[in-house]
Design a protein around this motif. Structure first.
Motif, PDB file in Angstrom:
ATOM      1  N   THR A  84       0.620  -0.946   0.099  1.00  0.00           N
ATOM      2  CA  THR A  84       0.165   0.050   0.286  1.00  0.00           C
ATOM      3  C   THR A  84       0.589   0.875   0.190  1.00  0.00           C
ATOM      4  O   THR A  84       0.121   2.308   0.185  1.00  0.00           O
ATOM      5  CB  THR A  84      -0.905  -0.337   1.535  1.00  0.00           C
ATOM      6  N   ASN A  85       1.400   1.286  -0.640  1.00  0.00           N
ATOM      7  CA  ASN A  85       2.964   2.281  -0.555  1.00  0.00           C
ATOM      8  C   ASN A  85       2.686   3.267  -1.791  1.00  0.00           C
ATOM      9  O   ASN A  85       1.700   2.447  -2.569  1.00  0.00           O
ATOM     10  CB  ASN A  85       4.374   1.634  -0.868  1.00  0.00           C
ATOM     11  N   MET A 117       3.470  -7.148   5.337  1.00  0.00           N
ATOM     12  CA  MET A 117       3.443  -6.384   3.823  1.00  0.00           C
ATOM     13  C   MET A 117       1.565  -5.984   3.376  1.00  0.00           C
ATOM     14  O   MET A 117       1.976  -5.209   2.811  1.00  0.00           O
ATOM     15  CB  MET A 117       4.190  -7.916   2.946  1.00  0.00           C
ATOM     16  N   GLN A 118       1.104  -5.728   4.278  1.00  0.00           N
ATOM     17  CA  GLN A 118      -0.125  -4.978   3.954  1.00  0.00           C
ATOM     18  C   GLN A 118      -0.374  -4.043   4.037  1.00  0.00           C
ATOM     19  O   GLN A 118      -0.384  -2.523   3.558  1.00  0.00           O
ATOM     20  CB  GLN A 118      -1.783  -5.475   4.203  1.00  0.00           C
ATOM     21  N   GLY A 119       1.201  -3.534   5.547  1.00  0.00           N
ATOM     22  CA  GLY A 119       1.282  -1.879   5.087  1.00  0.00           C
ATOM     23  C   GLY A 119      -0.057  -1.207   6.039  1.00  0.00           C
ATOM     24  O   GLY A 119      -0.716  -1.695   6.712  1.00  0.00           O
ATOM     25  N   GLY A 123      -0.653   9.815   6.199  1.00  0.00           N
ATOM     26  CA  GLY A 123       0.209  10.967   5.385  1.00  0.00           C
ATOM     27  C   GLY A 123      -0.520  10.979   3.256  1.00  0.00           C
ATOM     28  O   GLY A 123      -1.755  11.878   3.655  1.00  0.00           O
ATOM     29  N   ASP A 124       0.229  10.531   2.739  1.00  0.00           N
ATOM     30  CA  ASP A 124      -0.227  10.790   1.099  1.00  0.00           C
ATOM     31  C   ASP A 124      -1.546  10.248   1.164  1.00  0.00           C
ATOM     32  O   ASP A 124      -2.054   9.892   0.184  1.00  0.00           O
ATOM     33  CB  ASP A 124       1.245  10.992  -0.035  1.00  0.00           C
ATOM     34  N   GLN A 129      -7.872   4.683   0.064  1.00  0.00           N
ATOM     35  CA  GLN A 129      -7.000   4.468  -1.304  1.00  0.00           C
ATOM     36  C   GLN A 129      -5.980   3.294  -0.631  1.00  0.00           C
ATOM     37  O   GLN A 129      -5.610   2.552  -2.201  1.00  0.00           O
ATOM     38  CB  GLN A 129      -5.395   5.800  -1.322  1.00  0.00           C
ATOM     39  N   ALA A 130      -6.056   3.067   0.098  1.00  0.00           N
ATOM     40  CA  ALA A 130      -4.476   2.651   0.634  1.00  0.00           C
ATOM     41  C   ALA A 130      -5.120   0.694   0.275  1.00  0.00           C
ATOM     42  O   ALA A 130      -4.839  -0.098  -0.241  1.00  0.00           O
ATOM     43  CB  ALA A 130      -4.640   2.006   2.531  1.00  0.00           C
ATOM     44  N   LEU A 131      -6.761   0.613   0.652  1.00  0.00           N
ATOM     45  CA  LEU A 131      -7.949  -0.447   0.501  1.00  0.00           C
ATOM     46  C   LEU A 131      -8.076  -0.427  -0.795  1.00  0.00           C
ATOM     47  O   LEU A 131      -7.266  -1.586  -1.554  1.00  0.00           O
ATOM     48  CB  LEU A 131      -9.095  -0.078   1.471  1.00  0.00           C
ATOM     49  N   ALA A 132      -7.671   0.418  -1.335  1.00  0.00           N
ATOM     50  CA  ALA A 132      -7.603   0.554  -3.651  1.00  0.00           C
ATOM     51  C   ALA A 132      -6.424  -0.669  -3.915  1.00  0.00           C
ATOM     52  O   ALA A 132      -6.615  -1.455  -4.063  1.00  0.00           O
ATOM     53  CB  ALA A 132      -8.082   1.763  -3.984  1.00  0.00           C
ATOM     54  N   TYR A 133      -5.318  -0.383  -3.103  1.00  0.00           N
ATOM     55  CA  TYR A 133      -4.349  -0.809  -3.486  1.00  0.00           C
ATOM     56  C   TYR A 133      -3.925  -2.129  -3.129  1.00  0.00           C
ATOM     57  O   TYR A 133      -3.444  -2.877  -4.055  1.00  0.00           O
ATOM     58  CB  TYR A 133      -2.895   0.043  -2.861  1.00  0.00           C
ATOM     59  N   LEU A 134      -4.270  -2.064  -1.231  1.00  0.00           N
ATOM     60  CA  LEU A 134      -4.443  -3.633  -0.810  1.00  0.00           C
ATOM     61  C   LEU A 134      -5.447  -4.222  -2.203  1.00  0.00           C
ATOM     62  O   LEU A 134      -5.052  -5.457  -2.774  1.00  0.00           O
ATOM     63  CB  LEU A 134      -5.065  -3.582   0.310  1.00  0.00           C
ATOM     64  N   ARG A 135      -6.644  -4.303  -2.290  1.00  0.00           N
ATOM     65  CA  ARG A 135      -7.397  -5.147  -3.532  1.00  0.00           C
ATOM     66  C   ARG A 135      -7.124  -5.033  -4.568  1.00  0.00           C
ATOM     67  O   ARG A 135      -6.748  -5.861  -5.150  1.00  0.00           O
ATOM     68  CB  ARG A 135      -8.691  -3.668  -3.053  1.00  0.00           C
TER      69      ARG A 135
END
Length: 272
Positions: A84-85, A117-119, A123-124, A129-135
Motif C-alpha cells: 500500500t505504498n 506487507m499489507q502496510g 500521510g499521502d 486509497q490504501a484499501l484500493a491498493y490492497l484490493r
C-alpha cells in the motif's frame, strides 16, 4: 474432520526475537518438530532463494513433515516493501516479492501469507486509497497463487501493527469486494485477542473464509501460557468445518524447546 499441528521456523536474522519458535535452521527445526509429533512447519524466510529445494524436500521426507505455509513478512522487515505504498514502482516490487514467495511455497503445496506487507494508511494515502491498493494487489496475487492450486492467506492484524483491516469480520467483508475467491483469511489468535469482542463468535463469522490459524495465547506465548480460553475457539472451528493447521507463531519463551513442547501438549489436549 481433524486439525493438524504446525510450528514456525524463522530464517530471518533481522527478525530474531520475534514471534517464531525455531531460529536455528531448517534441519534443527525439522528434527525437533518431528520428534514432538508436529505435522508441519511454517517457514519465515528472507526470500525465495533462502532454502535449498532438494535439501528441504529431503528433510521433510526424512522427518515426515510438510510445509503448512510460508510468510512474506521479510518483504517488510528486511526489504521495506509494502503493498500500500504511495509509489507505484514500490508497490510493483512488493507484489513481485510476494509472487516469488508464492512460487517458493508452491513447490511444497504451501500457501503464502500476507501480514505485515499489507502496510498502513496515512500521510499521502487515505484509508480508501490504501484499501484500493490492497484490493488491486490481492486481485493480482490471488489468481497467481491459484496457479499452484493453493490459496493466498491474508491476515488481519491488531491496531498496533496496521490501521487497515483488524477483525475477521472486516476481512470477510473485504474479501467479498475482490474479483477472485482464492484469498482466505489467516485468523491469528493473538491479534484477535486484542481486536475481537468474542473470538469464537468471530471464527463462526469467518465460516468459508478462514483458511489458517495462528495458535497462540493472549501474550503471544505458546497456547496454555496466557489467559486465553481456547476451548470455545476450538469448538467454533469444529462448527465451521475447519480442518486446517493450528500453527504456533509464538515467542520462543522461555526457549524454543519449551515453547514447542507446550504448544504440542496444548494442541493434543484441546483437540482430543
Amino acid at each position: 474432520m481433524s486439525f493438524k499441528s504446525a510450528i514456525t521456523v524463522s530464517l530471518v536474522e533481522e527478525a530474531r526475537g520475534g514471534p517464531f519458535v525455531y531460529w536455528d535452521g531448517m534441519q534443527d527445526a525439522c528434527e525437533k518438530a518431528s520428534a514432538l509429533g508436529f505435522d508441519a512447519i511454517e517457514i519465515f524466510a528472507p526470500g525465495p532463494d533462502a532454502v535449498d529445494e532438494a535439501e528441504l524436500k529431503g528433510l521433510l521426507e526424512k522427518h515426515d513433515l510438510v510445509v503448512a505455509a510460508v510468510g512474506t513478512g521479510a518483504g517488510m522487515v528486511k526489504h521495506g516493501l509494502s503493498l500500500t505504498n504511495p509509489d507505484a514502482d514500490h508497490r510493483a516490487k512488493a507484489r513481485d516479492f510476494v509472487k516469488q514467495m508464492i512460487d517458493f511455497g508452491g513447490v511444497y503445496n504451501a500457501p503464502a501469507i500476507i501480514g505485515s506487507m499489507q502496510g498502513k494508511w496515512g500521510g499521502d494515502v487515505s484509508r480508501d486509497q490504501a484499501l484500493a491498493y490492497l484490493r488491486e494487489a490481492l486481485n493480482e496475487l490471488g489468481p497467481y497463487a491459484a496457479q499452484h492450486n493453493v490459496p493466498l492467506f491474508y491476515e488481519p492484524l491488531n491496531r498496533y501493527e496496521t490501521n487497515l483491516l483488524r477483525t475477521v469480520a472486516e476481512g470477510v467483508e473485504f474479501c467479498k469486494t475482490l474479483d477472485n475467491d482464492n484469498i482466505k483469511l489467516l485468523a491469528d489468535l493473538f491479534h484477535m485477542n486484542i481486536e475481537e469482542a468474542d473470538l469464537a463468535a468471530a471464527i463462526r463469522e469467518g465460516k468459508g473464509y478462514v483458511g489458517h490459524i495462528h495458535f497462540v495465547d493472549s501474550n503471544r506465548q505458546a497456547a496454555g501460557m496466557g489467559h486465553m480460553d481456547h476451548a470455545p475457539i476450538i469448538a467454533a472451528l469444529k462448527d465451521i468445518g475447519y480442518d486446517g493447521y493450528l500453527c504456533a507463531e509464538a515467542f520462543a519463551l522461555p526457549d524454543s524447546d519449551t515453547a514447542a513442547r507446550n504448544t504440542i501438549e496444548a494442541f493434543k489436549r484441546l483437540t482430543a
